[in-house]
Structure formats: structure tokens, C-alpha cells
Scaffold this active site. Structure first.
Site, PDB file in Angstrom:
ATOM      1  N   SER A  81      10.771 -11.879  -1.275  1.00  0.00           N
ATOM      2  CA  SER A  81      10.192 -10.459  -0.482  1.00  0.00           C
ATOM      3  C   SER A  81      10.707  -9.279  -1.457  1.00  0.00           C
ATOM      4  O   SER A  81       9.208  -7.871  -1.025  1.00  0.00           O
ATOM      5  CB  SER A  81      11.036 -10.665   0.888  1.00  0.00           C
ATOM      6  OG  SER A  81      12.124  -9.615   1.103  1.00  0.00           O
ATOM      7  N   LYS A 114      23.114 -15.381   5.076  1.00  0.00           N
ATOM      8  CA  LYS A 114      22.164 -14.550   4.274  1.00  0.00           C
ATOM      9  C   LYS A 114      22.185 -13.224   3.319  1.00  0.00           C
ATOM     10  O   LYS A 114      21.154 -13.259   2.585  1.00  0.00           O
ATOM     11  CB  LYS A 114      21.008 -14.931   5.371  1.00  0.00           C
ATOM     12  CG  LYS A 114      19.725 -13.917   5.237  1.00  0.00           C
ATOM     13  CD  LYS A 114      18.805 -15.533   5.346  1.00  0.00           C
ATOM     14  CE  LYS A 114      17.682 -15.023   4.231  1.00  0.00           C
ATOM     15  NZ  LYS A 114      16.284 -15.145   5.444  1.00  0.00           N
ATOM     16  N   GLY A 149       3.786  -7.691   9.589  1.00  0.00           N
ATOM     17  CA  GLY A 149       3.643  -8.703   7.532  1.00  0.00           C
ATOM     18  C   GLY A 149       4.198  -9.769   7.224  1.00  0.00           C
ATOM     19  O   GLY A 149       3.471 -10.642   7.823  1.00  0.00           O
ATOM     20  N   ALA A 150       4.303  -9.892   6.200  1.00  0.00           N
ATOM     21  CA  ALA A 150       4.000 -11.728   6.220  1.00  0.00           C
ATOM     22  C   ALA A 150       5.055 -12.331   7.361  1.00  0.00           C
ATOM     23  O   ALA A 150       3.717 -13.185   6.964  1.00  0.00           O
ATOM     24  CB  ALA A 150       4.206 -12.006   4.973  1.00  0.00           C
ATOM     25  N   LEU A 151       6.443 -12.241   7.322  1.00  0.00           N
ATOM     26  CA  LEU A 151       6.767 -13.713   8.172  1.00  0.00           C
ATOM     27  C   LEU A 151       6.165 -12.846  10.251  1.00  0.00           C
ATOM     28  O   LEU A 151       6.501 -13.915  10.544  1.00  0.00           O
ATOM     29  CB  LEU A 151       8.118 -13.001   7.978  1.00  0.00           C
ATOM     30  CG  LEU A 151       9.198 -13.881   8.239  1.00  0.00           C
ATOM     31  CD1 LEU A 151       9.275 -15.528   6.810  1.00  0.00           C
ATOM     32  CD2 LEU A 151      10.646 -13.482   8.062  1.00  0.00           C
ATOM     33  N   ASN A 211      11.843 -17.156  -7.552  1.00  0.00           N
ATOM     34  CA  ASN A 211      12.874 -17.637  -7.094  1.00  0.00           C
ATOM     35  C   ASN A 211      13.606 -18.820  -7.999  1.00  0.00           C
ATOM     36  O   ASN A 211      14.532 -18.035  -8.299  1.00  0.00           O
ATOM     37  CB  ASN A 211      13.136 -18.099  -5.791  1.00  0.00           C
ATOM     38  CG  ASN A 211      13.183 -16.599  -4.725  1.00  0.00           C
ATOM     39  OD1 ASN A 211      12.632 -15.270  -4.901  1.00  0.00           O
ATOM     40  ND2 ASN A 211      13.083 -17.110  -3.236  1.00  0.00           N
TER      41      ASN A 211
END
Ligand code: KPL
Length: 310
Positions: free
Chosen positions: A265, A195, A22-24, A213
Site C-alpha cells: 500500500s 501486523k 480507496g483500494a481496500l 513485495n
């Protein structure tokens, strides 16, 4: 004791197999390849018939380049030497299950996803493998089919989930060589909680209200953010993680500022009609709160709102 952040470059290292592109995952695969480390992505078998071009990678500086990357498929994974799992939290166990019995004893499994409560299940699936948990604050976006953009440089921390993992601190050095900064911390649980608190504060609100954000810095979110953080702090204290609502709020607002221009995300998942990580983030918090008999009404409300909208 946490080690310092590393950015050393090692001359040669065993191949990384990345599960989850995916993106990450796409950004990490690109950065690892660009750093000269042998890297391949492991795709699920349903992607066998899909066209897989090279990765179209856009760096933080806005440079786009095509990266050729080796591919494998989970049903025939070949030899895996070190496994980096970058699927969404809810897909980690189902993505790893086909590898049970195929992964050699001793191959380290590194988990990099938002949320908590998954690593323990992975240890049960692979009792003879070192399992390592990670947290990262890098930002990434998927802009098309195999097209990824690195949107924020962050820190990455790894640490052992089981005893066998304690011998694998060097993995953080190799990641650091690709990402700029990565460190090893034996107390990774504390970093996972920090986190989780940030994700509880930022992800549901940005996804529900369709915000970047940075928009959470506006005065209309001040109260709700504080309530979220006070509730998370209550649960963390009950779990033996000393903190306060004010401290968590300060940390969350720092991330809001540092990632002001990014979409969380969870926002991206909702926009793309993908499964969100709400279960592993707020859902995990709610389960811990219930265990200790702590009321977390604001987080409960956000959890329900995301479930209804998903
Ligand atoms: O981890 C993140 C996410 O989007 O999942 C934050 C820290 C909120 C940055 O966007």
C-alpha cells in the site's frame, strides 16, 4: 481466547456504512454487497460534484462486474447502524470528526487501517460507542476511478478496543460471510503489533526501491530485513509483546511470499502521490522506542527516507 475463523453466512444484518473508498475500502464494499449484506459508502462532501459510477470490481479470479452501491455523504449521513472505517490511518480522525454528535450511542465503529495509535483517539472522540480494531491481510488495488481489483485473499481479525466493544463479536461473522474468513480475537493488540512489524519490514523498503513485495526475498535485502525485525522485536518486548527478531522475520518473509506479486500500500500511495501511512506504522514504532529509550536506527533511517520522498 481467540475464536476460530468464521465463514458463516447470516440471513440478514444491519446495513454497513463504509467510510473510505480507496483500494481496500472499494474491495470490501464490493464483497459485502456481493454477499447480500446491505452496504453503502459514505463519501466526503468534496466528492459531491464528482461523478460516481457503480463500482467496477475485479475479483481474485479476474472476473469484472459492475456493482451498484448506495452512496451517502458525511454531512448528511442518515442513519448509521454499523460503521466500517477504511480510510488511510492518517485520515481516520479527520474523516470521523464530522460524525461526532451524529452517531447514535452504541453504534459500533470498526477501524481497519494499517498502523497503530489511532484507535485510542477514536475512543476519545466517541466515548459512548463500541470501538473495534481490525487487521486484514487482503490485497487490493485501485485501477481507476471507482475501479478496484482484489489482488490477494487474506484473513481479517477484529477485536475490542473498549469495554463496550466486547459485545460485538458477531461483526466478525458478518465480515467472514463476505470475505471468506474473519475472526474475533479479544487480544487484538497482539495481532496489531504483528501486523505493524510486517508493515515496518515490507512497506518502506518496497516504496523506496519501487519493488513488488516478492522482490524483498532477494539476498540484497536479507540484512536490512533482519535488522528491522530485531529492532521491532526489542520495542515489542518492552511493550509486553513477547517475540523475537527471528520470529518477526519469519512472519514477514511468509507475507513476502504470499503477496509476492502485489505492490504494498505504501508503494501504491507514493506512486499516486498520496499521503502514506508511515506515521502510523514506523512513526508509531519510533514513538514507542523513544518512550522506552530503545535505539532503532534502521527504522529511523527508513522513516526519514520516506518522509523526504513523500
Ligand atoms: O499490509 C500490507 C500493505 O501493503 O499495506 C502488506 C501486508 C505489506 C501487503 O502488501
Amino acid at each position: 481466547m481467540p475464536s476460530g475463523l468464521q465463514s458463516s453466512r447470516l440471513p440478514s444484518s444491519p446495513q454497513w456504512s463504509l467510510l473510505g473508498c480507496g483500494a481496500l475500502g472499494g474491495v470490501f464494499a464490493s464483497l459485502l454487497t456481493l454477499s447480500g449484506q446491505p452496504t453503502r459508502v459514505l463519501l466526503r462532501d468534496r466528492h459531491r460534484s464528482t461523478l460516481h459510477p457503480g463500482i467496477d470490481f475485479t475479483s481474485l479470479e479476474g472476473h469484472t462486474q459492475l456493482i451498484n452501491i448506495e452512496r451517502g455523504f458525511i454531512s448528511q449521513p442518515g442513519q448509521i447502524k454499523r460503521l466500517l472505517v477504511m480510510t488511510k490511518a492518517g485520515q481516520v480522525v479527520s474523516a470521523l470528526t464530522p460524525l461526532v454528535g451524529k452517531l447514535a450511542t452504541g453504534v459500533p465503529i470498526v477501524l481497519l487501517h494499517n498502523g497503530m495509535g489511532i484507535a485510542e483517539q477514536v475512543v476519545q472522540l466517541f466515548p459512548h460507542n463500541p470501538v473495534i480494531a481490525g487487521v486484514t491481510s487482503h490485497g487490493a488495488m485501485q485501477s481507476g476511478h471507482f475501479a478496484f481489483r482484489h489482488t490477494g485473499k487474506g484473513e481479517t481479525w477484529l477485536g475490542p478496543v473498549n469495554e463496550a466493544a466486547k459485545a460485538h463479536a458477531a461483526l466478525a461473522d458478518d465480515l467472514g460471510a463476505a470475505l471468506g474468513q474473519a475472526g474475533w480475537d479479544e487480544q487484538i493488540l497482539a495481532r496489531q503489533w504483528q501486523k505493524l512489524a510486517i508493515n515496518c519490514a515490507i512497506n518502506p523498503l518496497t516504496a523506496l526501491y519501487k519493488l513488488k513485495n516478492g522482490e524483498l526475498a532477494g539476498p540484497r535485502f536479507a540484512d536490512v530485513l533482519q535488522q528491522i525485525c530485531v529492532e521491532v522485536a526489542d520495542v515489542m518486548q518492552a511493550e509486553g509483546q513477547p517475540t523475537s527478531g527471528d520470529e518477526l522475520l519469519r512472519r514477514a518473509m511468509t507475507v513476502v511470499e504470499l503477496t509476492a506479486d502485489n505492490y504494498s500500500s505504501m508503494y501504491q500511495d507514493m506512486e499516486q502521490s498520496r499521503e502514506t501511512e508511515i506515521e502510523a506504522i514506523t512513526g508509531f514504532l519510533l514513538a514507542c522506542a523513544a518512550k522506552h529509550g530503545i535505539a532503532v536506527p534502521v527504522n529511523q533511517g527508513l522513516y526519514q527516507a520516506i518522509k523526504e520522498k513523500s
